[in-house]
Design an enzyme around this catalytic site. Structure first.
Site, PDB file in Angstrom:
ATOM      1  N   HIS A  52     -17.445  72.176   9.557  1.00 18.26           N
ATOM      2  CA  HIS A  52     -18.577  71.728   8.723  1.00 18.26           C
ATOM      3  C   HIS A  52     -18.711  70.216   8.773  1.00 18.26           C
ATOM      4  CE1 HIS A  52     -21.428  72.414   5.282  1.00 18.26           C
ATOM      5  NE2 HIS A  52     -21.308  71.098   5.299  1.00 18.26           N
ATOM      6  N   HIS A  54     -21.769  66.715   9.452  1.00 23.25           N
ATOM      7  CA  HIS A  54     -23.170  66.248   9.542  1.00 23.25           C
ATOM      8  C   HIS A  54     -23.224  65.100  10.533  1.00 23.25           C
ATOM      9  CE1 HIS A  54     -24.792  68.590   6.127  1.00 23.25           C
ATOM     10  NE2 HIS A  54     -23.511  68.576   5.757  1.00 23.25           N
ATOM     11  N   GLN A 109     -32.457  70.805   4.843  1.00 24.49           N
ATOM     12  CA  GLN A 109     -31.704  70.113   3.794  1.00 24.49           C
ATOM     13  C   GLN A 109     -32.514  69.889   2.509  1.00 24.49           C
ATOM     14  OE1 GLN A 109     -29.453  67.050   5.548  1.00 24.49           O
ATOM     15  NE2 GLN A 109     -28.632  66.253   3.673  1.00 24.49           N
ATOM     16  N   HIS A 123     -25.136  76.061   3.453  1.00 24.28           N
ATOM     17  CA  HIS A 123     -24.669  75.343   2.282  1.00 24.28           C
ATOM     18  C   HIS A 123     -25.013  76.265   1.107  1.00 24.28           C
ATOM     19  CE1 HIS A 123     -24.619  71.900   4.935  1.00 24.28           C
ATOM     20  NE2 HIS A 123     -24.154  71.124   3.983  1.00 24.28           N
ATOM     21  N   GLU A 133     -23.527  74.712  -3.756  1.00 27.17           N
ATOM     22  CA  GLU A 133     -22.827  73.421  -3.835  1.00 27.17           C
ATOM     23  C   GLU A 133     -23.256  72.736  -5.134  1.00 27.17           C
ATOM     24  OE1 GLU A 133     -23.580  70.562  -0.744  1.00 27.17           O
ATOM     25  OE2 GLU A 133     -21.899  69.300  -1.329  1.00 27.17           O
ATOM     26  N   ASP A 140     -17.152  67.637   6.480  1.00 26.31           N
ATOM     27  CA  ASP A 140     -18.468  67.378   5.902  1.00 26.31           C
ATOM     28  C   ASP A 140     -19.025  66.008   6.272  1.00 26.31           C
ATOM     29  OD1 ASP A 140     -20.740  68.143   4.559  1.00 26.31           O
ATOM     30  OD2 ASP A 140     -19.887  68.046   2.550  1.00 26.31           O
ATOM     31  N   TRP A 176     -23.187  60.025   1.813  1.00 36.04           N
ATOM     32  CA  TRP A 176     -22.466  60.758   0.767  1.00 36.04           C
ATOM     33  C   TRP A 176     -20.999  60.379   0.635  1.00 36.04           C
ATOM     34  CZ3 TRP A 176     -25.952  62.829   4.183  1.00 36.04           C
ATOM     35  CH2 TRP A 176     -27.150  63.270   3.616  1.00 36.04           C
TER      36      TRP A 176
HETATM   37 FE   FE2 Z   1     -22.536  69.674   4.218  1.00 38.82          FE
END
Ligand code: FE2
Length: 426
Positions: A57, A59, A153, A211, A214, A310, A316
């Site tokens: 997982h 990005h 997203q 996802h 979350e 992630d 993030w």
């Molecule tokens: Fe993610």
């Protein structure tokens, strides 16, 4: 045939000591003592040799963008989302590809040779990332296996362009169908998005990785629908729920019904310990929830779990080094998986378990597997996690693509040894 390379005396993750012979891009033998002469032989005795790290997982369209156009001052999920909204129109395909390739250099040096990356498919700006990463996937295929997930997203229904752009991304060659049901406007929209996205995957013969839930909201239960659609559409073993953080806060009785449903549907779980522990529970005072899903309980039910990373230096998360041992270390602590068996399991969750979730068929240390290997300055998987051990060698497709040395700090203390190693005394 003469092997191209023999690794002598390494310790395998299961504790056995063996020689490993490699011919071209395949493992040709794993035996206690190989006597054949090879073109190159390397003595790795005393060190752990493992199949490579796997990140299920990530990005990659956002990675290494830290500071562009500004940093996430609060460090929260919501500010990260708005920052991503600012960055997306600014970044070019070339820039995304350049950052992704730089990240893959980090990954290769850490023995991270398989990555599943979500890529934003909410709008035209997201499709820049799709085109860039499809190109990158081709460029790095000799040493990293990259899977791409079409990830709407901003919400499959909530964003007016997401449905069209997600389908176009799949047409362009993105491998897997993603989603974000908890971010749709209503619970019902979320439920419907799970249904439609699973139907798209079934029609196209693709895997699903959403996802899912979350959030800290215990009533976010889209994983239930995901398990249901997996069964209804015959997608067993091809579906994963990423994050699943709401399960941390769910009612225990409900979870006792939910976990068997996930197991029955063979839906895998992909928690992301570094991110879950920092982004969840932010509305809490004290006690603060951990915000990671129920990993030991899932394992008890036979649900496959892989730890993901992630984010690395993106809107993030400001930290990260492409080291899946950091991920295993955090996951082990947050899940309180401290028994010897559980610690070994945590190593498997950043290697073989994640490879199984990604469907990497020729992954492993058996004869015939792809010769992707990492040699670590550690005696075994638990020591590798404890030390976040230095990589001594990374082999991809039978080629040595990285060599390293154990970090070596010299002490200057009277009557104490000059050299000190944090490895367990043998
Ligand atoms: Fe993610």
């Amino acid at each position: 045939m003469t092997p191209d390379l023999i690794l002598k005396g390494g310790r395998l993750p299961n504790g056995e000591i063996a020689d490993i012979a490699i011919e071209k891009d395949r493992i040709s033998a794993v035996e206690p003592a190989i006597t054949a002469e090879a073109k190159e032989t390397v003595d790795i005795s005393g060190n752990l040799v493992s199949p490579p790290f796997v990140d299920p997982h990530f990005h990659m369209d956002a990675t290494l963008s830290y500071g562009r156009p500004r940093i996430n001052a609060s460090g929260t999920l919501l500010e990260g989302i708005s920052l991503w909204g600012e960055l997306k129109p600014l970044q070019t395909e070339e820039e995304i590809a350049e950052r992704a390739l730089a990240y893959c250099d980090w990954a290769a040096s850490k023995g991270l040779l398989a990555i599943r990356s979500h890529v934003d498919t909410s709008d035209e700006n997201g499709l820049k990332g799709v085109r860039a990463l499809i190109e990158v996937r081709e460029q790095i295929k000799r040493y990293i296996r990259l899977q791409l997930v079409a990830f709407p997203q901003d919400g499959f229904y909530r964003s007016p362009t997401a449905r069209d752009c997600t389908l176009r991304a799949l047409d362009l060659g993105v491998d897997i169908v993603g989603g974000i049901p908890h971010f749709e406007r209503t619970m019902e929209d979320g439920r419907q998005s799970v249904t439609e996205l699973c139907e798209i995957a079934a029609t196209r013969g693709l895997m699903v990785d959403m996802h899912c839930d979350e959030t800290d909201d215990p009533l976010s239960r889209h994983i239930e629908q995901l398990a249901f659609e997996t069964q209804r559409l015959g997608l067993q073993g091809r579906v994963a729920g990423s994050h699943l953080t709401s399960m941390h806060s769910m009612d225990n009785y409900y979870v006792s019904k939910l976990l068997p449903l996930m197991a029955e549907a063979q839906v895998a779980a992909i928690p992301n310990p570094l991110i879950n522990i920092t982004l969840q529970g932010r509305h809490d005072t004290y006690p603060k929830r951990r915000g990671m899903t129920r990993v030991p309980e899932m394992l008890q039910y036979g649900i496959r779990v892989g730890f993901g990373q992630d984010c690395v230096m993106d809107p993030w998360y400001s930290l990260g080094t492409a080291d899946l041992l950091d991920v295993a270390f955090m996951g082990l602590h947050v899940a309180q998986m401290t028994s010897p068996a559980d610690m070994h399991r945590c190593f498997a969750m950043v290697t073989s378990e994640s490879a199984a979730i990604m469907g990497l068929e020729d992954y492993g240390l058996e004869k015939g597997c792809r010769a992707d290997l990492v040699v670590l300055n550690a005696a075994d998987p638990v020591e590798a996690i404890r030390l976040r051990a230095d990589r001594l060698m990374v082999i991809a497709g039978g080629e040595i693509i990285a060599r390293g040395e154990a970090a070596n700090m010299r002490l200057n203390l009277p009557e104490r040894p000059e050299s000190v190693s944090p490895r367990r005394p043998l």
